[in-house]
Design a protein around this motif. Sequence first.
Motif, PDB file in Angstrom:
ATOM      1  N   ALA A 155       0.845  -1.198   0.000  1.00 18.99           N
ATOM      2  CA  ALA A 155       0.000   0.000   0.000  1.00 18.99           C
ATOM      3  C   ALA A 155       0.878   1.244   0.000  1.00 18.99           C
ATOM      4  O   ALA A 155       1.842   1.342   0.759  1.00 18.99           O
ATOM      5  CB  ALA A 155      -0.889  -0.002   1.237  1.00 18.99           C
ATOM      6  N   GLY A 156       0.551   2.197  -0.867  1.00 17.99           N
ATOM      7  CA  GLY A 156       1.287   3.445  -0.920  1.00 17.99           C
ATOM      8  C   GLY A 156       2.635   3.367  -1.605  1.00 17.99           C
ATOM      9  O   GLY A 156       3.419   4.316  -1.543  1.00 17.99           O
ATOM     10  N   ASP A 157       2.922   2.279  -2.282  1.00 19.08           N
ATOM     11  CA  ASP A 157       4.204   2.127  -2.975  1.00 19.08           C
ATOM     12  C   ASP A 157       4.337   3.197  -4.058  1.00 19.08           C
ATOM     13  O   ASP A 157       3.435   3.387  -4.867  1.00 19.08           O
ATOM     14  CB  ASP A 157       4.264   0.737  -3.615  1.00 19.08           C
ATOM     15  CG  ASP A 157       5.652   0.373  -4.099  1.00 19.08           C
ATOM     16  OD1 ASP A 157       6.428  -0.159  -3.294  1.00 19.08           O
ATOM     17  OD2 ASP A 157       5.950   0.623  -5.280  1.00 19.08           O
ATOM     18  N   ALA A 158       5.484   3.930  -4.066  1.00 16.26           N
ATOM     19  CA  ALA A 158       5.567   5.063  -4.979  1.00 16.26           C
ATOM     20  C   ALA A 158       6.926   5.280  -5.622  1.00 16.26           C
ATOM     21  O   ALA A 158       6.992   5.723  -6.765  1.00 16.26           O
ATOM     22  CB  ALA A 158       5.159   6.350  -4.250  1.00 16.26           C
ATOM     23  N   HIS A 159       8.034   4.992  -4.933  1.00 19.73           N
ATOM     24  CA  HIS A 159       9.337   5.373  -5.477  1.00 19.73           C
ATOM     25  C   HIS A 159      10.389   4.350  -5.062  1.00 19.73           C
ATOM     26  O   HIS A 159      10.650   4.157  -3.873  1.00 19.73           O
ATOM     27  CB  HIS A 159       9.725   6.764  -4.953  1.00 19.73           C
ATOM     28  CG  HIS A 159      11.029   7.271  -5.467  1.00 19.73           C
ATOM     29  ND1 HIS A 159      11.164   7.899  -6.694  1.00 19.73           N
ATOM     30  CD2 HIS A 159      12.276   7.233  -4.948  1.00 19.73           C
ATOM     31  CE1 HIS A 159      12.428   8.240  -6.879  1.00 19.73           C
ATOM     32  NE2 HIS A 159      13.139   7.834  -5.835  1.00 19.73           N
ATOM     33  N   ALA A 160      10.985   3.693  -6.065  1.00 23.72           N
ATOM     34  CA  ALA A 160      12.040   2.701  -5.838  1.00 23.72           C
ATOM     35  C   ALA A 160      11.563   1.526  -4.988  1.00 23.72           C
ATOM     36  O   ALA A 160      12.379   0.825  -4.391  1.00 23.72           O
ATOM     37  CB  ALA A 160      13.266   3.355  -5.194  1.00 23.72           C
ATOM     38  N   GLY A 161      10.262   1.330  -4.950  1.00 25.51           N
ATOM     39  CA  GLY A 161       9.694   0.250  -4.157  1.00 25.51           C
ATOM     40  C   GLY A 161       9.334  -0.957  -4.995  1.00 25.51           C
ATOM     41  O   GLY A 161      10.054  -1.341  -5.921  1.00 25.51           O
ATOM     42  N   GLU A 162       8.199  -1.538  -4.692  1.00 17.87           N
ATOM     43  CA  GLU A 162       7.779  -2.771  -5.361  1.00 17.87           C
ATOM     44  C   GLU A 162       7.548  -2.564  -6.855  1.00 17.87           C
ATOM     45  O   GLU A 162       7.971  -3.388  -7.682  1.00 17.87           O
ATOM     46  CB  GLU A 162       6.501  -3.293  -4.703  1.00 17.87           C
ATOM     47  CG  GLU A 162       6.001  -4.606  -5.276  1.00 17.87           C
ATOM     48  CD  GLU A 162       4.735  -5.101  -4.602  1.00 17.87           C
ATOM     49  OE1 GLU A 162       4.201  -6.137  -5.040  1.00 17.87           O
ATOM     50  OE2 GLU A 162       4.267  -4.440  -3.639  1.00 17.87           O
ATOM     51  N   ILE A 163       6.886  -1.474  -7.209  1.00 19.44           N
ATOM     52  CA  ILE A 163       6.545  -1.237  -8.614  1.00 19.44           C
ATOM     53  C   ILE A 163       7.802  -1.013  -9.457  1.00 19.44           C
ATOM     54  O   ILE A 163       8.062  -1.736 -10.432  1.00 19.44           O
ATOM     55  CB  ILE A 163       5.601  -0.027  -8.764  1.00 19.44           C
ATOM     56  CG1 ILE A 163       4.253  -0.307  -8.104  1.00 19.44           C
ATOM     57  CG2 ILE A 163       5.401   0.313 -10.245  1.00 19.44           C
ATOM     58  CD1 ILE A 163       3.331   0.902  -8.051  1.00 19.44           C
ATOM     59  N   GLU A 164       8.581  -0.018  -9.097  1.00 16.51           N
ATOM     60  CA  GLU A 164       9.722   0.351  -9.931  1.00 16.51           C
ATOM     61  C   GLU A 164      10.817  -0.715  -9.903  1.00 16.51           C
ATOM     62  O   GLU A 164      11.474  -0.965 -10.928  1.00 16.51           O
ATOM     63  CB  GLU A 164      10.276   1.700  -9.499  1.00 16.51           C
ATOM     64  CG  GLU A 164       9.318   2.842  -9.781  1.00 16.51           C
ATOM     65  CD  GLU A 164       9.977   4.199  -9.683  1.00 16.51           C
ATOM     66  OE1 GLU A 164       9.814   4.998 -10.629  1.00 16.51           O
ATOM     67  OE2 GLU A 164      10.652   4.466  -8.670  1.00 16.51           O
TER      68      GLU A 164
END
Length: 239
Positions: A155-164
């Motif tokens: 939740a709240g993933d935004a920068h250099a986290g799970e997505i990127e």
Amino acid sequence: MIIENMTMGDFEEGLKRTQTVYIPFGSVEEHGYHLPLSTDTIQAYEVGKRAAELIPLFVAPPVHYGCCRSTARHPGTISISTATLKSLLKDIVRSLHSHGLKNFIVLTGHAGGSHKMALQDAGEELIAEIYDIKMAVVTEYDLAKEEGRGLIETAGDAHAGEIETSRIMHSHPQLVTGTGEREFPTFPPGILVRNKRKYWQNGIWGDPTKATAEKGAKLEALVATKVVELARALEALED
């Protein structure tokens, strides 16, 4: 149709197929200790290439620099002013328009607030200036977040986290160094601080430990599909 790889003859022929161009914007910005400084640019450019495999679409060379305020104190970040960013987009669109392109999709891999607003402002000024163009300005992050809602665990993933991290693990695994650690910034609400790194030490906003290359491949495909849908909507728009 990747513009930087085309001859002028290729470009002329391409204009017979489409008047739509995708312009990727990125940044040179920290993405933790595990991802390259070019992460935002890589994501935006790869999505454009993928979309161009699905429909006739010019893909412009990426703009590697962006306005990066929250990460300006983190090593390696190179930030430009919003005025420079606006001027870059305006000059690129004016030049491409002079060669016959009329539909412009501006997709930015960097989603900083001032950066996004500068691109949107430039787009608004351009459509007021040049009456036969159509423009869309979107962020890669927003498309990835929405389309990947069922894939992302953080939740709240935004920068250099799970997505990127997932995205770079898929497209450029050789550039991923380690896994990174879960982190969220602790900026004081409503207060402007000079040393932002004090409140965001490692530059991660999310949980990169949840990332996988498989998630990255699915996210890239989903975002490319959204770009295709956007291109078709823009071409069909009657304003």
